[in-house]
Motif scaffolding. Structure first.
Motif, PDB file in Angstrom:
ATOM      1  N   VAL A   1      -5.219   7.978 -13.573  1.00  0.00           N
ATOM      2  CA  VAL A   1      -5.045   7.152 -12.377  1.00  0.00           C
ATOM      3  C   VAL A   1      -6.390   6.580 -11.951  1.00  0.00           C
ATOM      4  O   VAL A   1      -7.450   7.172 -12.180  1.00  0.00           O
ATOM      5  N   GLY A   2      -6.313   5.420 -11.337  1.00  0.00           N
ATOM      6  CA  GLY A   2      -7.560   4.786 -10.916  1.00  0.00           C
ATOM      7  C   GLY A   2      -7.336   3.901  -9.722  1.00  0.00           C
ATOM      8  O   GLY A   2      -6.241   3.389  -9.512  1.00  0.00           O
ATOM      9  N   ALA A   3      -8.379   3.763  -8.922  1.00  0.00           N
ATOM     10  CA  ALA A   3      -8.353   2.824  -7.803  1.00  0.00           C
ATOM     11  C   ALA A   3      -9.768   2.692  -7.263  1.00  0.00           C
ATOM     12  O   ALA A   3     -10.562   3.642  -7.345  1.00  0.00           O
TER      13      ALA A   3
ATOM     14  N   LEU B   1      -6.663   1.067   3.672  1.00  0.00           N
ATOM     15  CA  LEU B   1      -6.656  -0.139   2.843  1.00  0.00           C
ATOM     16  C   LEU B   1      -5.500  -0.096   1.851  1.00  0.00           C
ATOM     17  O   LEU B   1      -4.756  -1.061   1.686  1.00  0.00           O
ATOM     18  N   ARG B   2      -5.351   1.058   1.193  1.00  0.00           N
ATOM     19  CA  ARG B   2      -4.271   1.199   0.207  1.00  0.00           C
ATOM     20  C   ARG B   2      -2.905   1.012   0.843  1.00  0.00           C
ATOM     21  O   ARG B   2      -2.076   0.275   0.334  1.00  0.00           O
ATOM     22  N   TRP B   3      -2.714   1.693   1.977  1.00  0.00           N
ATOM     23  CA  TRP B   3      -1.393   1.629   2.602  1.00  0.00           C
ATOM     24  C   TRP B   3      -1.083   0.248   3.141  1.00  0.00           C
ATOM     25  O   TRP B   3       0.083  -0.135   3.267  1.00  0.00           O
ATOM     26  N   SER B   4      -2.129  -0.560   3.449  1.00  0.00           N
ATOM     27  CA  SER B   4      -1.873  -1.917   3.936  1.00  0.00           C
ATOM     28  C   SER B   4      -1.259  -2.784   2.840  1.00  0.00           C
ATOM     29  O   SER B   4      -0.686  -3.823   3.121  1.00  0.00           O
ATOM     30  N   LYS B   5      -1.379  -2.352   1.576  1.00  0.00           N
ATOM     31  CA  LYS B   5      -0.878  -3.160   0.451  1.00  0.00           C
ATOM     32  C   LYS B   5       0.398  -2.599  -0.153  1.00  0.00           C
ATOM     33  O   LYS B   5       0.899  -3.132  -1.134  1.00  0.00           O
ATOM     34  N   LEU B   6       0.874  -1.481   0.378  1.00  0.00           N
ATOM     35  CA  LEU B   6       2.046  -0.828  -0.226  1.00  0.00           C
ATOM     36  C   LEU B   6       3.140  -0.607   0.814  1.00  0.00           C
ATOM     37  O   LEU B   6       2.847  -0.439   1.996  1.00  0.00           O
TER      38      LEU B   6
ATOM     39  N   SER C   1       9.047   2.673  -4.065  1.00  0.00           N
ATOM     40  CA  SER C   1       8.320   1.825  -5.023  1.00  0.00           C
ATOM     41  C   SER C   1       7.585   2.750  -5.987  1.00  0.00           C
ATOM     42  O   SER C   1       7.604   3.969  -5.820  1.00  0.00           O
ATOM     43  N   ALA C   2       6.933   2.154  -6.983  1.00  0.00           N
ATOM     44  CA  ALA C   2       6.135   2.965  -7.908  1.00  0.00           C
ATOM     45  C   ALA C   2       4.674   2.523  -7.863  1.00  0.00           C
ATOM     46  O   ALA C   2       3.966   2.583  -8.858  1.00  0.00           O
ATOM     47  N   GLY C   3       4.218   2.061  -6.704  1.00  0.00           N
ATOM     48  CA  GLY C   3       2.841   1.536  -6.628  1.00  0.00           C
ATOM     49  C   GLY C   3       2.761   0.294  -7.508  1.00  0.00           C
ATOM     50  O   GLY C   3       3.736  -0.471  -7.594  1.00  0.00           O
ATOM     51  N   SER C   4       1.635   0.100  -8.169  1.00  0.00           N
ATOM     52  CA  SER C   4       1.519  -1.061  -9.081  1.00  0.00           C
ATOM     53  C   SER C   4       2.583  -0.926 -10.153  1.00  0.00           C
ATOM     54  O   SER C   4       2.645   0.092 -10.832  1.00  0.00           O
ATOM     55  N   PHE C   5       3.407  -1.942 -10.317  1.00  0.00           N
ATOM     56  CA  PHE C   5       4.452  -1.840 -11.339  1.00  0.00           C
ATOM     57  C   PHE C   5       3.917  -2.219 -12.713  1.00  0.00           C
ATOM     58  O   PHE C   5       4.331  -1.665 -13.729  1.00  0.00           O
ATOM     59  N   PHE C   6       2.969  -3.179 -12.745  1.00  0.00           N
ATOM     60  CA  PHE C   6       2.415  -3.646 -14.027  1.00  0.00           C
ATOM     61  C   PHE C   6       0.956  -3.222 -14.153  1.00  0.00           C
ATOM     62  O   PHE C   6       0.277  -3.015 -13.149  1.00  0.00           O
ATOM     63  N   LYS C   7       0.503  -3.134 -15.406  1.00  0.00           N
ATOM     64  CA  LYS C   7      -0.925  -2.921 -15.648  1.00  0.00           C
ATOM     65  C   LYS C   7      -1.632  -4.263 -15.544  1.00  0.00           C
ATOM     66  O   LYS C   7      -1.039  -5.314 -15.813  1.00  0.00           O
ATOM     67  N   ASN C   8      -2.894  -4.232 -15.199  1.00  0.00           N
ATOM     68  CA  ASN C   8      -3.677  -5.463 -15.243  1.00  0.00           C
ATOM     69  C   ASN C   8      -3.936  -5.786 -16.711  1.00  0.00           C
ATOM     70  O   ASN C   8      -4.416  -4.933 -17.453  1.00  0.00           O
ATOM     71  N   PRO C   9      -3.614  -7.029 -17.154  1.00  0.00           N
ATOM     72  CA  PRO C   9      -3.760  -7.321 -18.583  1.00  0.00           C
ATOM     73  C   PRO C   9      -5.227  -7.438 -19.020  1.00  0.00           C
ATOM     74  O   PRO C   9      -6.053  -7.979 -18.291  1.00  0.00           O
TER      75      PRO C   9
ATOM     76  N   LEU D   1      -7.700  -9.068 -16.111  1.00  0.00           N
ATOM     77  CA  LEU D   1      -7.195 -10.033 -15.129  1.00  0.00           C
ATOM     78  C   LEU D   1      -6.354  -9.303 -14.079  1.00  0.00           C
ATOM     79  O   LEU D   1      -5.912  -8.187 -14.295  1.00  0.00           O
ATOM     80  N   SER D   2      -6.110  -9.967 -12.950  1.00  0.00           N
ATOM     81  CA  SER D   2      -5.300  -9.356 -11.889  1.00  0.00           C
ATOM     82  C   SER D   2      -3.836  -9.736 -12.073  1.00  0.00           C
ATOM     83  O   SER D   2      -3.449 -10.879 -11.806  1.00  0.00           O
ATOM     84  N   ALA D   3      -3.034  -8.767 -12.498  1.00  0.00           N
ATOM     85  CA  ALA D   3      -1.598  -9.019 -12.644  1.00  0.00           C
ATOM     86  C   ALA D   3      -1.010  -9.453 -11.303  1.00  0.00           C
ATOM     87  O   ALA D   3      -0.161 -10.341 -11.246  1.00  0.00           O
ATOM     88  N   GLY D   4      -1.493  -8.840 -10.215  1.00  0.00           N
ATOM     89  CA  GLY D   4      -0.989  -9.180  -8.871  1.00  0.00           C
ATOM     90  C   GLY D   4      -1.184 -10.663  -8.581  1.00  0.00           C
ATOM     91  O   GLY D   4      -0.292 -11.337  -8.062  1.00  0.00           O
ATOM     92  N   TRP D   5      -2.356 -11.166  -8.935  1.00  0.00           N
ATOM     93  CA  TRP D   5      -2.638 -12.589  -8.698  1.00  0.00           C
ATOM     94  C   TRP D   5      -1.734 -13.461  -9.571  1.00  0.00           C
ATOM     95  O   TRP D   5      -1.181 -14.467  -9.097  1.00  0.00           O
ATOM     96  N   LEU D   6      -1.582 -13.126 -10.835  1.00  0.00           N
ATOM     97  CA  LEU D   6      -0.750 -13.928 -11.757  1.00  0.00           C
ATOM     98  C   LEU D   6       0.683 -14.016 -11.229  1.00  0.00           C
ATOM     99  O   LEU D   6       1.295 -15.089 -11.200  1.00  0.00           O
TER     100      LEU D   6
ATOM    101  N   ASN E   1       3.361  -8.130   0.637  1.00  0.00           N
ATOM    102  CA  ASN E   1       1.894  -8.035   0.790  1.00  0.00           C
ATOM    103  C   ASN E   1       1.174  -7.825  -0.521  1.00  0.00           C
ATOM    104  O   ASN E   1      -0.048  -7.720  -0.524  1.00  0.00           O
ATOM    105  N   ASN E   2       1.912  -7.656  -1.625  1.00  0.00           N
ATOM    106  CA  ASN E   2       1.252  -7.341  -2.894  1.00  0.00           C
ATOM    107  C   ASN E   2       2.228  -7.558  -4.044  1.00  0.00           C
ATOM    108  O   ASN E   2       3.144  -6.766  -4.256  1.00  0.00           O
ATOM    109  N   ALA E   3       1.991  -8.637  -4.771  1.00  0.00           N
ATOM    110  CA  ALA E   3       2.937  -9.035  -5.817  1.00  0.00           C
ATOM    111  C   ALA E   3       2.968  -8.066  -6.996  1.00  0.00           C
ATOM    112  O   ALA E   3       3.856  -8.141  -7.837  1.00  0.00           O
TER     113      ALA E   3
ATOM    114  N   PRO F   1       4.522  -3.098 -18.169  1.00  0.00           N
ATOM    115  CA  PRO F   1       4.709  -2.219 -17.017  1.00  0.00           C
ATOM    116  C   PRO F   1       3.778  -1.014 -17.079  1.00  0.00           C
ATOM    117  O   PRO F   1       3.456  -0.522 -18.164  1.00  0.00           O
ATOM    118  N   GLU F   2       3.316  -0.603 -15.910  1.00  0.00           N
ATOM    119  CA  GLU F   2       2.583   0.659 -15.802  1.00  0.00           C
ATOM    120  C   GLU F   2       3.622   1.770 -15.632  1.00  0.00           C
ATOM    121  O   GLU F   2       3.475   2.872 -16.147  1.00  0.00           O
ATOM    122  N   ALA F   3       4.686   1.428 -14.937  1.00  0.00           N
ATOM    123  CA  ALA F   3       5.767   2.387 -14.720  1.00  0.00           C
ATOM    124  C   ALA F   3       6.515   2.628 -16.031  1.00  0.00           C
ATOM    125  O   ALA F   3       6.616   1.736 -16.868  1.00  0.00           O
TER     126      ALA F   3
END
Ligand code: EPU
Length: 322
Positions: free
Chosen positions: A118-120, A206-211, A219-227, A256-261, A280-282, A317-319
């Protein structure tokens, strides 16, 4: 050890998907691991899994109840694999040991921190893991893996290479006796950091503001990995989309940022069936209420196809989809 038959997995996955399992076993520290027949699924905090059907086999998990962290020597801490990771982060700060504060509020367990690396916010579990003690369900014996043995990479480890094989019972982390704030991640630049607790609290907010709040939406947090892409791909997309955030470069790869894509492709806030893209977070897919795993997967597939068409990038997917 507690065993349950034909039970709903809803309380055991953070998406809140109501799939059933034939047998669920919850181990406590000190339990002997019996031989297990048939399909076996190892589950940590269930924060990284999507059930698309009932599980015809045995799900194994560790109890979260026990506060089993122990200081081995100076700065080595060993914790029970089922301990909630965020409880361990707080425990280490309370005991004057630092490093894990950037991993605050990550859902899941100590064992999962090693499986998933895990990372953040500029830190990854692998930066602190000294060793992992796991029971090999194939060879029926314990192994101690060093950090190098674990094949850690971005959201990857040896344990992901052998799903269902290693039950992680304990993880030892090498921490620091002195608080040296790691503010390398851009979003942390202006956070208060006079003490580790202050930084932990700010990162948690900060984390909770995005989830989504777990009591409101699964949810499962970030659903995809950053490519991770090569320089040519990065340069091509950056030339076309000058508003794309700068990639994080490691060795020859650009993250790259999967969230941004996904956001740029127009998915933020959209729903399909009862699955949605968090407003709040794609990067986060969520359960709008009583959603099935198949609805989550259908939404994920539509996003992957669209991002592929628009940017020529295949999101993974990260999930884990079961
Ligand atoms: N962005 C958008 N729109 C969005 C989401 C993000 O434009 O809807 C942009 C942000 O503005 C930023 C960039 O994308 O420029 C990156 O976003 P952010 O800093 O929020 O982090 P991330 O790369 O999307 C990763 C981890 C998170 C972790 C954060 C913070 C992965 C898959 N995710 O997300 O981990 O909390 O960094 O370190 O690596 C998790 O794995 O469950 C998780 C939440």
């Amino acid at each position: 050890m507690k065993t349950f038959a034909d039970i709903s997995l809803k309380p055991y996955n953070t998406f809140g998907i109501d799939s059933k399992v034939r047998r669920l076993i919850v181990f406590e520290p000190g339990d002997d691991i019996p031989p297990l027949e048939g399909n076996v699924l190892l589950l940590g905090g269930g924060s990284n899994v999507v059930f698309t059907k009932d599980y015809d086999g045995t799900v194994i998990t560790l109890s979260h109840s026990s506060n089993q962290a122990i200081i081995l020597s100076g700065n080595l801490v060993t914790a029970w694999g089922g301990m909630v990771m965020d409880d361990l982060v707080q425990w280490t700060l309370d005991n004057g040991l630092y490093g894990l504060e950037n991993l605050s509020a990550i859902p899941g367990t100590v064992g999962a921190s090693a499986v998933q690396n895990v990372g953040a916010y500029g830190a990854e579990a692998k930066d602190f893991i000294e060793s992992v003690e796991a029971y090999d369900l194939q060879e029926h014996r314990m192994y101690t893996f060093s950090n190098a043995d674990c094949h850690f990479a971005y959201r990857h480890s040896l344990f992901k290479e052998h799903p269902g094989r290693y039950l992680i019972l304990r993880v030892t982390y090498r921490l620091c006796n002195e608080f040296l704030p790691n503010l390398s991640y851009k979003a942390l630049e202006n956070l208060p950091h006079s003490t580790a607790q202050q930084l932990r609290n700010a990162i948690t907010d900060l984390r909770w503001s995005k989830l989504p709040r777990p009591e409101e939406h699964g949810s499962a947090g970030s659903f995809f990995k950053n490519p991770l892409v090569d320089e040519g791909t990065y340069t091509r997309i950056k030339a076309q989309y000058t508003d794309m955030p700068d990639a994080h470069k490691t060795n020859d790869e650009y993250k790259l940022s999967a969230g941004w894509l996904i956001d740029r492709a127009g998915w933020k806030g959209k729903t399909m069936g009862r699955a949605g893209v968090w407003p709040n977070n794609a990067l986060v897919l969520y359960n709008t209420g009583a959603c099935t795993g198949n609805e989550v997967v259908a939404l994920a597939q539509a996003i992957v196809a669209d991002v592929q068409t628009k940017f020529g990038i295949t999101l993974e997917p990260e999930a884990i989809i079961i």
